[in-house]
Write a protein that holds these residues in place. Structure first.
Motif, PDB file in Angstrom:
ATOM      1  N   ILE A   1       0.864  -1.182   0.000  1.00 15.60           N
ATOM      2  CA  ILE A   1       0.000   0.000   0.000  1.00 15.60           C
ATOM      3  C   ILE A   1       0.901   1.232   0.000  1.00 15.60           C
ATOM      4  O   ILE A   1       1.841   1.317   0.790  1.00 15.60           O
ATOM      5  CB  ILE A   1      -0.896   0.031   1.259  1.00 15.60           C
TER       6      ILE A   1
ATOM      7  N   LEU B   1       1.315   5.103   0.815  1.00 15.37           N
ATOM      8  CA  LEU B   1       0.721   6.159   1.623  1.00 15.37           C
ATOM      9  C   LEU B   1       0.941   7.522   0.972  1.00 15.37           C
ATOM     10  O   LEU B   1       1.664   7.654  -0.019  1.00 15.37           O
ATOM     11  CB  LEU B   1       1.320   6.139   3.030  1.00 15.37           C
TER      12      LEU B   1
ATOM     13  N   TYR C   1       0.741  -5.486   3.483  1.00 16.80           N
ATOM     14  CA  TYR C   1      -0.639  -5.738   3.875  1.00 16.80           C
ATOM     15  C   TYR C   1      -0.764  -6.076   5.363  1.00 16.80           C
ATOM     16  O   TYR C   1      -1.703  -5.592   6.026  1.00 16.80           O
ATOM     17  CB  TYR C   1      -1.248  -6.847   3.020  1.00 16.80           C
TER      18      TYR C   1
ATOM     19  N   TYR D   1      -0.764  -2.797   7.026  1.00 17.36           N
ATOM     20  CA  TYR D   1      -1.999  -2.085   6.720  1.00 17.36           C
ATOM     21  C   TYR D   1      -3.148  -2.626   7.570  1.00 17.36           C
ATOM     22  O   TYR D   1      -3.897  -1.854   8.191  1.00 17.36           O
ATOM     23  CB  TYR D   1      -2.333  -2.241   5.239  1.00 17.36           C
ATOM     24  N   TRP D   2      -3.280  -3.949   7.632  1.00 16.51           N
ATOM     25  CA  TRP D   2      -4.336  -4.550   8.443  1.00 16.51           C
ATOM     26  C   TRP D   2      -4.175  -4.181   9.914  1.00 16.51           C
ATOM     27  O   TRP D   2      -5.149  -3.877  10.598  1.00 16.51           O
ATOM     28  CB  TRP D   2      -4.317  -6.069   8.270  1.00 16.51           C
TER      29      TRP D   2
ATOM     30  N   ARG E   1      -2.806  -1.539  11.247  1.00 13.66           N
ATOM     31  CA  ARG E   1      -3.170  -0.138  11.480  1.00 13.66           C
ATOM     32  C   ARG E   1      -4.674   0.066  11.426  1.00 13.66           C
ATOM     33  O   ARG E   1      -5.251   0.808  12.237  1.00 13.66           O
ATOM     34  CB  ARG E   1      -2.487   0.761  10.443  1.00 13.66           C
ATOM     35  N   GLU E   2      -5.327  -0.569  10.464  1.00 12.17           N
ATOM     36  CA  GLU E   2      -6.778  -0.407  10.331  1.00 12.17           C
ATOM     37  C   GLU E   2      -7.517  -1.063  11.495  1.00 12.17           C
ATOM     38  O   GLU E   2      -8.524  -0.517  11.979  1.00 12.17           O
ATOM     39  CB  GLU E   2      -7.249  -0.986   8.990  1.00 12.17           C
TER      40      GLU E   2
END
Length: 350
Positions: free
Chosen positions: A112, A114, A122, A125-126, A128-129
């Motif tokens: 990803i 930014l 990923y 990313y997962w 953080r989300e």
């Protein structure tokens, strides 16, 4: 001790992992996504994935997406088998609902980009989300030179499992390793995931050389290795620059190079690279490969966008990435696939 392993996503790689998982003495439950109903139908009827020539070992269990919580109950760990196009679906529908204590091992390759040009994996990313939802979770991942159909064929394969918790990834290794599926382990999640994602975009460019030979000399010209090797060398050089920026270990760099090799010589990325090299437009190539998942295109575009942004901020020099820039121009600007060979040369004389 045998484990219960639930694989969510019955695409080719997720399904291929059912073979070493089951053959190492574990209970294996294969779950389809909402897009996989026909696959699970076929598995239940014939004990075989429709794209594999070899049936699953007898005893693998199959579940529709609506049954995923039943399939995950009591699992020692979950394998996420979605493509890069299913990253957000997996986040919202599985990771956000799954007990945070159950370890997850992802096979999804990608990055990803930014706003500031930073590239994250990923798993990051997962993480953080999920944190935004108050969920604390580290996701492990698989990376390395491995095609699904050759794993099913039991060809000798070496990959790496990465994760922050050493005990967890060693447990996963013990559960999954077989006489043909060999596993290294590392805590370098960003390094490994960056390496195996970057190879997708670069394999696309290397494969263009195969199509270029067909275009210039005819389909009967056979394989020519000078141009492939020259493009491979440039791809490795640019990947090393990028992986240094990502802080990757040398072992992770090497795994990425191995993954680049296998991707050039087999699979979906090779196919579109050849078509573009032969002179097909991007739209024509997509039409020919209708229905094929092309994650390499996502990676190439995201990495290029990240480097453009870093260059704007004075943190990167695009002149170091002529192959990456060329691949992006072929995909999005209609540029001919003929590689900018002279831009790959260097002068180290005094």
């Amino acid at each position: 001790m045998s484990k219960v392993i639930t694989i969510i996503g019955s695409g080719m790689m997720g399904s291929a992992l059912a073979f070493p998982a089951f053959e190492n003495g574990n209970e294996v439950r294969l779950v389809g996504t909402p897009l996989d109903k026909d696959i699970i139908d076929n598995c239940k009827k014939n004990n075989q994935h429709p794209k594999f020539e070899i049936p699953f070992p007898v005893g693998v269990k199959y579940y529709y997406y609506e049954e995923w919580k039943e399939a995950a109950a009591g699992a020692d760990f979950i394998i996420g088998g979605v493509s890069s196009f299913g990253v957000d679906w997996f986040l919202e529908n599985i990771l956000s609902e799954l007990d945070p204590s159950v370890p997850v091992l992802s096979v999804t390759k990608g990055l990803i980009n930014l706003e500031d040009g930073t590239l994250i994996s990923y798993p990051e990313y997962w993480k953080r989300e999920l944190a935004k939802k108050g969920i604390e979770r580290e996701i492990c991942a698989i990376g390395g030179p491995c095609t699904s159909y050759e794993l099913v064929f039991h060809d000798q394969t070496e990959v790496a499992f990465c994760g922050k918790d050493s005990a967890v990834i060693k447990m996963m290794k013990e559960a999954m390793q077989t006489s043909y599926y060999h596993i290294s382990v590392t805590n370098d999640v960003e390094g490994l995931e960056s390496a195996v994602a970057l190879k997708n975009g670069y394999a696309l460019a290397v494969a263009m050389t195969i199509g270029l030979v067909n275009r210039h000399h005819g389909d009967g010209a056979g394989l020519h290795y000078n141009s492939q090797a020259a493009a491979f060398y440039q791809a490795v050089k640019e990947m090393r620059y990028l992986l240094e920026m990502q802080g990757a270990s040398r072992d992770c760099e090497n795994i990425g190079i191995g993954d680049l090799y296998v991707t050039v010589y087999g699979g979906r990325t090779r196919k579109i690279g050849i078509l573009l090299g032969e002179g097909k437009t991007y739209d024509e190539a997509l039409e020919i490969l209708a229905g094929v998942t092309l994650e390499s295109l996502v990676v190439a575009r995201r990495v290029y966008a990240a480097m453009v942004r870093k260059a704007e901020l004075g943190k990167a020099d695009l002149k170091l990435y002529p192959m990456l820039c060329h691949a992006a121009a072929v995909l999005d600007e209609g540029k001919d696939a003929e590689l900018p060979w002279e831009a790959f040369t260097f002068d180290q004389t005094a």
